[in-house]
Design a protein around this motif. Structure first.
Motif, PDB file in Angstrom:
ATOM      1  N   ILE A  76      33.020  47.663  40.229  1.00 11.85           N
ATOM      2  CA  ILE A  76      33.123  46.273  40.675  1.00 11.85           C
ATOM      3  C   ILE A  76      33.967  45.532  39.649  1.00 11.85           C
ATOM      4  O   ILE A  76      33.593  45.427  38.476  1.00 11.85           O
ATOM      5  N   TYR A  77      35.123  45.049  40.077  1.00 13.07           N
ATOM      6  CA  TYR A  77      35.994  44.257  39.215  1.00 13.07           C
ATOM      7  C   TYR A  77      35.658  42.776  39.412  1.00 13.07           C
ATOM      8  O   TYR A  77      35.474  42.325  40.548  1.00 13.07           O
ATOM      9  N   LEU A 111      36.333  43.917  44.492  1.00 14.50           N
ATOM     10  CA  LEU A 111      36.860  42.830  43.671  1.00 14.50           C
ATOM     11  C   LEU A 111      36.075  41.569  44.007  1.00 14.50           C
ATOM     12  O   LEU A 111      36.178  41.017  45.101  1.00 14.50           O
ATOM     13  N   PHE A 112      35.249  41.125  43.054  1.00 17.10           N
ATOM     14  CA  PHE A 112      34.487  39.885  43.197  1.00 17.10           C
ATOM     15  C   PHE A 112      35.330  38.745  42.620  1.00 17.10           C
ATOM     16  O   PHE A 112      35.792  38.822  41.480  1.00 17.10           O
ATOM     17  N   ILE A 171      42.359  49.326  40.044  1.00 15.39           N
ATOM     18  CA  ILE A 171      41.396  49.298  41.139  1.00 15.39           C
ATOM     19  C   ILE A 171      41.766  50.375  42.169  1.00 15.39           C
ATOM     20  O   ILE A 171      42.945  50.654  42.387  1.00 15.39           O
ATOM     21  N   LYS A 172      40.760  50.994  42.778  1.00 14.95           N
ATOM     22  CA  LYS A 172      41.018  52.091  43.711  1.00 14.95           C
ATOM     23  C   LYS A 172      40.230  51.915  45.003  1.00 14.95           C
ATOM     24  O   LYS A 172      39.377  51.025  45.114  1.00 14.95           O
ATOM     25  N   LYS A 173      40.525  52.787  45.943  1.00 13.11           N
ATOM     26  CA  LYS A 173      39.852  52.744  47.236  1.00 13.11           C
ATOM     27  C   LYS A 173      38.341  52.840  47.056  1.00 13.11           C
ATOM     28  O   LYS A 173      37.847  53.685  46.318  1.00 13.11           O
ATOM     29  N   GLY A 174      37.627  51.957  47.731  1.00 14.01           N
ATOM     30  CA  GLY A 174      36.165  51.972  47.655  1.00 14.01           C
ATOM     31  C   GLY A 174      35.595  51.085  46.573  1.00 14.01           C
ATOM     32  O   GLY A 174      34.387  50.822  46.552  1.00 14.01           O
ATOM     33  N   ILE A 183      30.821  48.020  35.998  1.00 12.63           N
ATOM     34  CA  ILE A 183      31.344  46.652  36.049  1.00 12.63           C
ATOM     35  C   ILE A 183      32.542  46.536  35.110  1.00 12.63           C
ATOM     36  O   ILE A 183      32.473  46.890  33.931  1.00 12.63           O
ATOM     37  N   LYS A 184      33.651  46.066  35.648  1.00 12.26           N
ATOM     38  CA  LYS A 184      34.837  45.771  34.837  1.00 12.26           C
ATOM     39  C   LYS A 184      35.065  44.253  34.904  1.00 12.26           C
ATOM     40  O   LYS A 184      35.548  43.728  35.898  1.00 12.26           O
ATOM     41  N   ASN A 185      34.693  43.582  33.832  1.00 14.38           N
ATOM     42  CA  ASN A 185      34.727  42.124  33.820  1.00 14.38           C
ATOM     43  C   ASN A 185      36.066  41.620  33.282  1.00 14.38           C
ATOM     44  O   ASN A 185      36.326  41.643  32.080  1.00 14.38           O
TER      45      ASN A 185
END
Length: 280
Positions: free
Chosen positions: A49-50, A116-117, A110-113, A84-86
């Motif tokens: 989750i970015y 991005l919040f 970022i990759k498939k699946g 988590i990638k903040n």
């Protein structure tokens, strides 16, 4: 005849040994293949989750403790298959985050699946700063759309999050809205683009109403002089969270994931799921 029987018996025994050996080899190979498949599926199950956002989402070091963003606390509410990638940064708006190249850098990995919040709004309101200011009905939407399109171009799933509320109360103790038209504009965009949306504006305001003016001081950065060496003169901050507040807001985001019925809900920690189900 006896010799023939012995010879036949030896052949049978030898065939049995060969058969058993083959069976063992096949079993071992199947087990190895199954184990390899298991590890492969576990690796595939890892979801990142970015987070793209402002200071209310950001990560802070010990020199600013107890200040924390909700993005700093959300990982503990998921199982081990979530990373988590903040990428949130203080003082950024949906506009400045892009103009500084931060969205481009984020999208490189970022990759498939993945997810991005996206939570912006606090600094989009800064009319005095043209590098950050956006108009709710036009430029705010157009910049947010770049996050949506960028995530989708990589096969990732964008999720819009309305800006978390500030600590504002009426004289009679009711929590107030502070973000003007920005939350509504984001909701409209979510419908237009068919993007999942977590209404953190409403969720946080409702929580502040329940807690009231006094208890919300423990949510935000309200510290008396001498309470913390990082803030020797004390601090009164109605925007940023203490650790406790960041944890509460992170819980609201996860609650939103559950309510919106994102596939991510299957990765929420089971203890949290029990709490969420108890609210039904």
């Amino acid at each position: 005849m006896i010799k023939i029987r012995k010879w036949f018996s030896k052949i049978i025994s030898l065939l049995l040994i060969i058969f058993i050996s083959i069976a063992i080899i096949i079993h071992v190979n199947i087990s190895k293949a199954s184990e390899a498949s298991k590890f492969a599926s576990e690796e595939e199950a890892i979801i990142t989750i970015y987070l793209a956002g402002d200071s209310t989402v950001s990560h802070y070091g010990i020199t600013l403790a107890p200040r924390k963003g909700w993005g700093q606390e959300i990982a503990q509410l998921f199982n081990e298959n979530i990373i988590i990638k903040n990428h949130a940064v203080p003082k950024r708006s949906s506009k400045s985050f892009i103009h500084e190249g931060r969205l481009t850098d984020l999208l490189k990995n970022i990759k498939k699946g993945d997810y991005l919040f996206i939570q912006f709004g606090h600094n989009d309101e800064k009319e005095e700063d043209p590098t950050r200011y956006t108009l709710p009905d036009t430029t705010y939407k157009s910049y947010l759309k770049q996050y949506i399109n960028g995530a989708r171009s990589k096969g990732a799933i964008p999720v819009l999050i309305t800006p978390v509320e500030r600590r504002r109360f009426s004289p009679d103790g009711h929590a107030l809205y502070s973000h003007g038209k920005y939350p509504l504009a984001m909701k409209e965009l979510a419908k237009e683009e068919n993007v999942p949306l977590i209404d953190l504006t409403e969720k946080s305001k409702a929580m502040y109403d329940r807690l009231g003016p006094k208890k919300t001081k423990k949510v935000f950065m309200w510290l008396d002089a001498g309470m913390n060496p990082n803030y020797p003169m004390g601090i009164t901050d109605n925007t940023h969270f203490q650790e406790y507040g960041a944890q509460l807001i992170a819980y609201l985001v996860v609650e939103g994931i559950y309510e919106v019925d994102l596939p991510l809900k299957h990765n929420i920690d089971q203890d949290i799921i029990i709490k969420l189900n108890s609210k039904k």
